[in-house]
Design a protein around this motif. Structure first.
Motif, PDB file in Angstrom:
ATOM      1  N   ALA A  52       0.819  -1.216   0.000  1.00 60.37           N
ATOM      2  CA  ALA A  52       0.000   0.000   0.000  1.00 60.37           C
ATOM      3  C   ALA A  52       0.850   1.263   0.000  1.00 60.37           C
ATOM      4  N   LEU A  53       2.121   1.121   0.378  1.00 60.33           N
ATOM      5  CA  LEU A  53       3.024   2.277   0.387  1.00 60.33           C
ATOM      6  C   LEU A  53       3.662   2.501  -0.980  1.00 60.33           C
ATOM      7  N   HIS A  98      -0.913   2.582   7.262  1.00 62.35           N
ATOM      8  CA  HIS A  98      -0.843   1.321   6.507  1.00 62.35           C
ATOM      9  C   HIS A  98       0.118   0.301   7.141  1.00 62.35           C
ATOM     10  N   LEU A  99       0.453   0.491   8.400  1.00 57.84           N
ATOM     11  CA  LEU A  99       1.398  -0.433   9.042  1.00 57.84           C
ATOM     12  C   LEU A  99       0.725  -1.554   9.818  1.00 57.84           C
ATOM     13  N   ASN A 496      -1.904   8.017  -2.097  1.00 59.28           N
ATOM     14  CA  ASN A 496      -2.412   6.804  -2.741  1.00 59.28           C
ATOM     15  C   ASN A 496      -2.053   6.784  -4.223  1.00 59.28           C
ATOM     16  N   GLN A 497      -2.181   7.943  -4.870  1.00 60.24           N
ATOM     17  CA  GLN A 497      -1.831   8.029  -6.286  1.00 60.24           C
ATOM     18  C   GLN A 497      -0.338   7.810  -6.510  1.00 60.24           C
ATOM     19  N   SER A 502       3.887   4.539  -8.587  1.00 59.90           N
ATOM     20  CA  SER A 502       5.201   3.904  -8.402  1.00 59.90           C
ATOM     21  C   SER A 502       5.139   2.417  -8.730  1.00 59.90           C
ATOM     22  N   LEU A 503       4.042   1.754  -8.353  1.00 64.59           N
ATOM     23  CA  LEU A 503       3.882   0.332  -8.678  1.00 64.59           C
ATOM     24  C   LEU A 503       3.774   0.127 -10.190  1.00 64.59           C
ATOM     25  N   ALA A 504       3.031   1.034 -10.842  1.00 63.23           N
ATOM     26  CA  ALA A 504       2.893   0.950 -12.302  1.00 63.23           C
ATOM     27  C   ALA A 504       4.229   1.206 -12.991  1.00 63.23           C
TER      28      ALA A 504
END
Length: 530
Positions: A52-53, A98-99, A496-497, A502-504
């Motif tokens: 989630a980070l 998110h931890l 969140n964006q 970053s994942l994308a």
């Protein structure tokens, strides 16, 4: 009178004569803060970096350092340090949201570890650049052990106001280009900081004690310490054992002769270390049974392996060697690396500290900065080690200009030399925050018992707690603070964006055709073109 006051703020005097002193205001400040993720029992987290980070490889603000559990929070640079600290607060809040049941360890020295195998090495995915970052960390493990790499700290990034450079360049009638002059001046900052940077350890050091389990892989080092209790070792007058020779320093790096007198000298000496084989590392091997143990067997695998209290920096493009970025575009900012995490602050650093550091770095810019000799390197290192190990010892003497001087006398000279800078930075500010920060630290020069390191040992004695328990208690209090706070919806959506982007981005990098890794490494280290 010590050498510190004899070295006048020549540049500032000239700026004031020309009525241009306000140009020193508004330099950009950024902070990078490392923290170990730990579970509710205080043990280092074995979980992966929370998805989630975002991606640790590509996220601009949330990544990992050595370990998968060693999270690193990075603010953008701001002209007002309050904006920097507010950004750090927001990043912390998003992380805590998110931890789940984990928290961030508030101390620099790790305690909840059980030997090297308990420290998971950070992973950055399947791309060549991701593999390179992971293998580099494997190399650090084989060279120094994982435990040392689990130490956390704060890096303070500072860039001089851009409008100041042409004025300094003109008033000194420099024959260098503006870019060359700027880089040369930043190296002056580095040299001056190395002369007086021990004051950071004295004032802000917060690692006077170490958990015994830190030495599980190096038990021979335990004999140099006193026993505080069954689980804790310490030096009675230590300030920052993180910055001592049991922290990041290593024997082979101690012999490096890195040149801080010029950009060319710095790049050349660092490149030499990156290309010179080291017999002990050759014994480790590089590619063994089809698996990389390290990137190479040289004194340094890459530039980042060289530990220094301050680094001259340029923003590197993707895949660009840091030394080449410096060579191509000069120095853009300095990274000061001496700050321990402040266990009494929920984001690890106070506004007082940040303002003091900014004023100190500006003072280092505005003072004359003679070139270093080899002897200067030795003296600076000896002073740093003395302050790290026994900085609060009554009557401690440091080496300065060929003689021994009391630490407190020299510290007062440094603080006094910062007064004119703080007065200018405070102009137009009713609360005079820079002067307040200076006076706050002056009290700690006069009374070592007020320093963070002394307060930690005092709290341990008063509550009869080992260092690990005190650190866990402070960590839990900070976690509770964040659990009681909320991040506004707009900021939450922005983070969140960033995480999704970053994942994308990592997925996109990994989907592209990759060179064979051996070839990728060969290309990376072959970079020499300007």
């Amino acid at each position: 009178m010590t050498h510190s006051n004899n070295t006048v703020l020549t540049r500032l005097n000239q700026l004031q004569d020309n009525g241009r002193q306000q140009l020193i205001c508004g330099g950009l400040k950024g902070i990078e803060k490392e923290s170990l993720r730990i579970d509710k029992n205080g043990l280092i987290a074995q979980t992966e970096h929370p998805r989630a980070l975002g991606s640790a490889l590509t996220h601009p603000s949330i990544t990992t350092d050595y370990s998968e559990a060693l999270i690193e929070l990075i603010t953008p640079p701001f002209a007002d340090v309050r904006d920097t600290l507010n950004a750090l607060q927001d990043i912390h809040q998003f992380v805590y949201d998110h931890l789940d049941s984990e928290i961030l360890l508030s101390s620099s020295m790790p305690c909840g570890i059980n030997g090297d195998d308990s420290i998971p090495i950070a992973r950055f995915g399947s791309s060549n650049i991701g593999r390179m970052k992971h293998i580099y960390r494997h190399g650090l493990w084989h060279r120094y052990g994982r435990t040392m790499q689990a130490i956390a700290g704060i890096h303070f990034n500072y860039s001089v106001p851009e409008a100041l450079w042409p004025v300094l360049h003109a008033q000194e009638q420099s024959t260098l280009t503006l870019e060359q002059f700027t880089s040369a001046s930043y190296f002056g900052v580095v040299r001056n900081f190395k002369r007086i940077g021990w004051i950071i350890l004295y004032l802000f050091g917060a690692s006077p004690a170490i958990c015994k389990n830190f030495f599980k892989t190096r038990p021979s080092l335990m004999g140099q310490f006193e026993e505080f209790d069954k689980g804790t070792l310490y030096h009675p007058y230590a300030t920052s054992l993180r910055m001592s020779d049991i922290g990041y320093k290593s024997k082979n790096q101690g012999n490096l002769k890195i040149d801080y007198n010029s950009l060319t000298g710095y790049v050349d000496s660092l490149c030499k270390a990156i290309t010179t084989p080291y017999p002990e590392y050759e014994k480790i091997g590089v590619l063994v049974d089809g698996e990389y143990r390290q990137l190479n067997a040289n004194i340094l695998q890459i530039e980042n392996e060289f530990y220094s209290t301050m680094r001259p920096k340029q923003i590197a493009e993707s895949g660009e060697k840091p030394t080449l970025a410096l060579k191509r575009r000069g120095v853009r900012y300095v990274e000061m690396r001496s700050l321990d995490l402040d266990v009494f602050q929920h984001i690890g650093i106070s506004e007082h500290t940040a303002r003091f550091v900014e004023a100190l770095l500006l003072t280092c810019l505005l003072k004359d900065s003679p070139p270093f000799t080899e002897h200067d390197h030795q003296i600076n290192n000896a002073n740093q080690l003395a302050v790290a190990n026994k900085g609060r010892q009554p009557g401690l003497l440091l080496r300065q200009a060929g003689k021994q001087v009391p630490l407190q006398d020299w510290a007062h000279d440094i603080v006094d030399s910062m007064l004119p800078v703080c007065a200018i930075l405070d102009q137009g500010l009713a609360d005079k925050p820079y002067e307040a920060a200076l006076n706050y630290q002056r009290q700690r020069v006069d009374n070592p018992d007020l320093t963070a390191s002394a307060r930690i040992l005092s709290a341990m004695r008063e509550t009869n707690q080992p260092f690990a328990r005190l650190g866990l208690q402070q960590s839990a209090e900070h976690a509770q603070y964040f659990k009681q706070q909320t991040l506004d919806s707009e900021t939450t959506e922005r983070f969140n964006q960033l995480a999704e982007q970053s994942l994308a981005k990592q997925k996109d990098i990994e989907s592209q055709q990759q060179l064979p890794f051996d070839e990728f490494l060969k290309h990376y280290f072959a970079q020499t073109q300007l």
